[in-house]
Write a protein that holds these residues in place. Structure first.
Motif, PDB file in Angstrom:
ATOM      1  N   SER A  39     -15.559  44.694 119.965  1.00  0.00           N
ATOM      2  CA  SER A  39     -15.225  43.431 120.633  1.00  0.00           C
ATOM      3  C   SER A  39     -16.444  42.857 121.347  1.00  0.00           C
ATOM      4  O   SER A  39     -16.699  41.648 121.291  1.00  0.00           O
ATOM      5  N   TYR A  40     -17.210  43.727 122.010  1.00  0.00           N
ATOM      6  CA  TYR A  40     -18.405  43.259 122.704  1.00  0.00           C
ATOM      7  C   TYR A  40     -19.420  42.697 121.700  1.00  0.00           C
ATOM      8  O   TYR A  40     -20.046  41.664 121.949  1.00  0.00           O
ATOM      9  N   GLY A  41     -19.568  43.378 120.565  1.00  0.00           N
ATOM     10  CA  GLY A  41     -20.495  42.914 119.544  1.00  0.00           C
ATOM     11  C   GLY A  41     -20.133  41.542 119.020  1.00  0.00           C
ATOM     12  O   GLY A  41     -21.003  40.681 118.832  1.00  0.00           O
ATOM     13  N   LEU A  42     -18.829  41.295 118.811  1.00  0.00           N
ATOM     14  CA  LEU A  42     -18.381  39.989 118.316  1.00  0.00           C
ATOM     15  C   LEU A  42     -18.542  38.914 119.385  1.00  0.00           C
ATOM     16  O   LEU A  42     -18.952  37.786 119.091  1.00  0.00           O
ATOM     17  N   ALA A  43     -18.215  39.249 120.633  1.00  0.00           N
ATOM     18  CA  ALA A  43     -18.333  38.274 121.726  1.00  0.00           C
ATOM     19  C   ALA A  43     -19.787  37.906 121.983  1.00  0.00           C
ATOM     20  O   ALA A  43     -20.100  36.760 122.325  1.00  0.00           O
ATOM     21  N   ALA A  44     -20.690  38.875 121.819  1.00  0.00           N
ATOM     22  CA  ALA A  44     -22.117  38.638 122.066  1.00  0.00           C
ATOM     23  C   ALA A  44     -22.855  38.227 120.794  1.00  0.00           C
ATOM     24  O   ALA A  44     -24.085  38.145 120.800  1.00  0.00           O
ATOM     25  N   THR A  45     -22.104  37.970 119.720  1.00  0.00           N
ATOM     26  CA  THR A  45     -22.665  37.641 118.399  1.00  0.00           C
ATOM     27  C   THR A  45     -23.694  38.670 117.947  1.00  0.00           C
ATOM     28  O   THR A  45     -24.656  38.344 117.258  1.00  0.00           O
ATOM     29  N   ASP A  46     -23.498  39.911 118.363  1.00  0.00           N
ATOM     30  CA  ASP A  46     -24.347  41.014 117.917  1.00  0.00           C
ATOM     31  C   ASP A  46     -23.667  41.655 116.713  1.00  0.00           C
ATOM     32  O   ASP A  46     -22.930  42.641 116.840  1.00  0.00           O
ATOM     33  N   LEU A  47     -23.877  41.083 115.551  1.00  0.00           N
ATOM     34  CA  LEU A  47     -23.185  41.517 114.347  1.00  0.00           C
ATOM     35  C   LEU A  47     -23.542  42.945 113.944  1.00  0.00           C
ATOM     36  O   LEU A  47     -22.728  43.662 113.367  1.00  0.00           O
ATOM     37  N   LYS A  48     -24.759  43.358 114.275  1.00  0.00           N
ATOM     38  CA  LYS A  48     -25.178  44.722 113.956  1.00  0.00           C
ATOM     39  C   LYS A  48     -24.342  45.735 114.740  1.00  0.00           C
ATOM     40  O   LYS A  48     -23.866  46.736 114.192  1.00  0.00           O
TER      41      LYS A  48
END
Length: 229
Positions: A39-48
């Motif tokens: 969820s954090y990756g998606l919210a921060a646009t950190d796709l990796k």
């Protein structure tokens, strides 16, 4: 190792119909961490980060199902306990629990004082028991247990993750890169479509549960009237 131990403990608890043992397994399960990280990756646009967390969650799911299936294959108790049956018919109320649990979990994660929020969320949303129930369904070859329990797991995981993304977006977590407006709109449309598709079966399950409850109430009232006569 912790995941395998947790899934075996949860499987034994479900097999023996022991709520206390199931709660203990949920407290030591690491499944919640992968969902929050994704969820954090998606919210921060950190796709990796999002992809890495998703791959990790899929691996954890596979390990859980294999371990629980092996346990139920060797277990001499094959009858379905009430704890197992309870995981086969998720309703819209489970959606509300997952949403509230996801909100509490991400709020707890963003606070300096962690407290006992995360363990409480792990117990309330119950990610581990549905996967154990899937293993039971595979071991005894009962599709109702397989599909019903896996749907409950998907329901809980999805809405925990969705609420976490919403809160993190509101809190304006730093983004790796800024999405174009059109991309944001496309992402929102996909979220809405997936949410509707995910929630529809739970509404039908809830409707069936309400009708069963009404029928039981009518039967009880009829028995009482006949007894009075």
């Amino acid at each position: 190792c912790v995941l395998v131990l947790a899934i075996i403990i949860a499987s034994i608890g479900l097999n023996m119909n022991s709520t206390a043992v199931i709660i203990g397994a949920m407290l030591i399960s690491p499944l919640m961490g992968s969902i929050m990280a994704m969820s954090y990756g998606l919210a921060a646009t950190d796709l990796k980060l999002a992809k890495k967390s998703f791959d990790g969650l899929v691996l954890q799911i596979i390990i859980c199902i294999i371990a629980s299936t092996l346990y139920f294959l060797v277990s001499p108790i094959k009858n379905a306990s009430t704890e197992l049956i309870a995981r086969t018919s998720p309703t819209v109320w489970d959606v509300f629990i997952a949403i509230c649990g996801g909100l509490a979990g991400i709020i707890g994660n963003t606070r300096k004082e962690k407290g006992n929020v995360i363990p409480g969320v792990a117990i309330a949303t119950a990610l581990m028991p549905p996967l154990c129930t899937v293993g039971y369904g595979i071991a005894t070859w009962q599709p109702k247990f397989i599909f019903g329990a896996f749907y409950l797991f998907i329901l809980n995981s999805y809405f925990i993750g969705l609420t976490a993304i919403v809160i993190l977006t509101i809190l304006k977590v730093p983004s790796i890169y800024e999405k174009p407006v059109e991309n944001k709109k496309r992402f929102m449309r996909k979220i809405v479509i997936i949410t509707v598709i995910t929630i529809i079966p739970s509404i039908f399950f809830a409707y069936g549960l309400v009708k069963d409850s009404e029928n039981k109430s009518v039967a009880v009232m009829t028995d009482r009237r006949l007894g009075t006569l």
